[in-house]
Design an enzyme around this catalytic site. Structure first.
Site, mmCIF file in Angstrom:
data_model
loop_
_atom_site.group_PDB
_atom_site.id
_atom_site.type_symbol
_atom_site.label_atom_id
_atom_site.label_comp_id
_atom_site.label_asym_id
_atom_site.label_seq_id
_atom_site.Cartn_x
_atom_site.Cartn_y
_atom_site.Cartn_z
ATOM 1 C CE LYS A 1 8.328 -7.321 -34.731
ATOM 2 N NZ LYS A 1 7.452 -8.502 -34.983
ATOM 3 C CD GLN B 1 8.065 -12.356 -34.783
ATOM 4 O OE1 GLN B 1 7.866 -11.414 -34.187
ATOM 5 N NE2 GLN B 1 7.691 -12.407 -36.260
ATOM 6 C CG ASP C 1 1.936 -7.694 -33.058
ATOM 7 O OD1 ASP C 1 2.112 -6.916 -34.062
ATOM 8 O OD2 ASP C 1 2.121 -9.003 -33.527
#
Ligand code: NAP
Length: 287
Positions: free
Chosen positions: A58, A102, A125
């Site tokens: 990413k 994450q 996200d």
């Protein structure tokens, strides 16, 4: 006798590249107008090899698109309170425009509490309850990246969900559930299937649009499909295989995503696009 594949491939790699090029142009424009580049903070807890790889990927994509990334690496021993404090500080930091925490963060941590510390305007996200509710109510906000990528794939290949029967196999908070909500918002008739579904085969056979989000290799095959179905395989299992048996499904479907190269690349593309959008809003350059 083996049947010839008749389905058209939905090329997520090519579409993700196009979206990322657009994000790079938008990021450059923000930088030109404000002197500031969009910035994504990535928060990694521990050293789980898959998570380390995902975050590295990413960050590399961010760099290529002219998006700065700031990595916060925390030890696996971090407490919920410490993680919440770190995420809260990033939420309040004006030089950070998007936050990616994450998953997974470790079994001793209250992951939901950590996600909820992400400010809605930085939730690129799409993991907070605020973002999920906004999506469900049709209000502005960021969507969960993989379902967002699925919708962009459908649009790019001219698949109109309105009036279609969409079947989502899987109901996780980051994938199955939001994918169904986004299809519903586009006027599809949505059925969710999960591990307690009584007659999964009957439901799948009805699908004009099938979203496989199960996490079981080759769980669905061509025999399960309605002829001409659009098949989106979000699964990614050991050995680079999806949740759909590609070879048999490609002889029945009209459109199908490959694994890899279908849904996977779209997830990061949407993350970058939403980071640039967040930066544009926060820096006052959004239209
Ligand atoms: P998850 O949280 O494990 O959820 C799996 C879902 O599948 C659950 O809702 C579960 O039902 C359902 N399920 C499991 N076994 C089933 C069965 N035998 N029959 C019917 N339903 C069943 O997984 P996830 O995070 O959503 O991920 C799903 C897949 O997508 C994985 O392969 C993952 O690697 C992949 N993925 C890919 C991306 C990407 O960027 N491409 C992103 C995220 C995930 P219950 O709810 O009843 O348990």
């Amino acid at each position: 006798m083996t049947q010839t594949p008749t389905a058209r491939l939905m090329d997520g790699t090519a579409l993700a590249r196009r979206i990322t090029e657009e994000s790079a142009e938008a990021a450059a424009e923000i930088r030109r107008r404000t002197g500031t580049a969009p910035c994504l903070a990535t928060v990694l807890v521990g050293e789980d090899p898959a998570s380390v790889t995902y975050v590295r990927m990413k960050r590399a994509r961010c760099r290529k698109a002219g998006i700065e990334s700031r990595q916060v690496a925390l030890p696996a021993s971090v407490t919920t309170a410490e993680l919440v404090e770190t995420v809260t500080a990033l939420s309040q930091d004006p030089s950070v425009h998007g936050i990616l925490l994450q998953h997974p963060v470790g079994p001793h941590i209250d992951e939901r509490a950590a996600f909820e510390a992400i400010a809605p305007e930085k939730d690129v996200d799409g993991v907070t309850t605020h973002s999920f509710a906004a999506m469900s109510f049709g209000l502005p906000g960021f969507v969960s990246c993989t379902p967002g990528g699925i919708m962009r794939l459908l649009d790019a290949y001219g698949v109109e969900p309105a009036g279609k029967r969409a079947v989502v196999v899987g109901r996780s908070a980051i994938l199955g559930k939001p994918a169904g909500m986004l299809l519903l918002a586009r006027d599809a008739t949505v059925t969710y299937c999960h591990s307690r579904t009584a007659d999964l085969a009957a439901a799948v056979r009805e699908a004009d649009i099938l979203i496989a989000a199960v996490g079981r290799p080759r769980f669905l095959t061509g025999d399960d499909l309605k002829p001409g179905a659009v098949v989106i395989d979000a699964g990614y299992n050991e050995g680079n295989v999806g949740d759909v048996d590609f070879a048999s499904a490609a002889t029945r479907a009209s459109l199908i995503t490959p694994v890899p190269g279908g849904v996977g690349p779209m997830t990061i593309a949407v993350l970058l696009a939403q980071t640039v959008e967040a930066a544009g809003r926060q820096l006052g350059t959004a239209a």
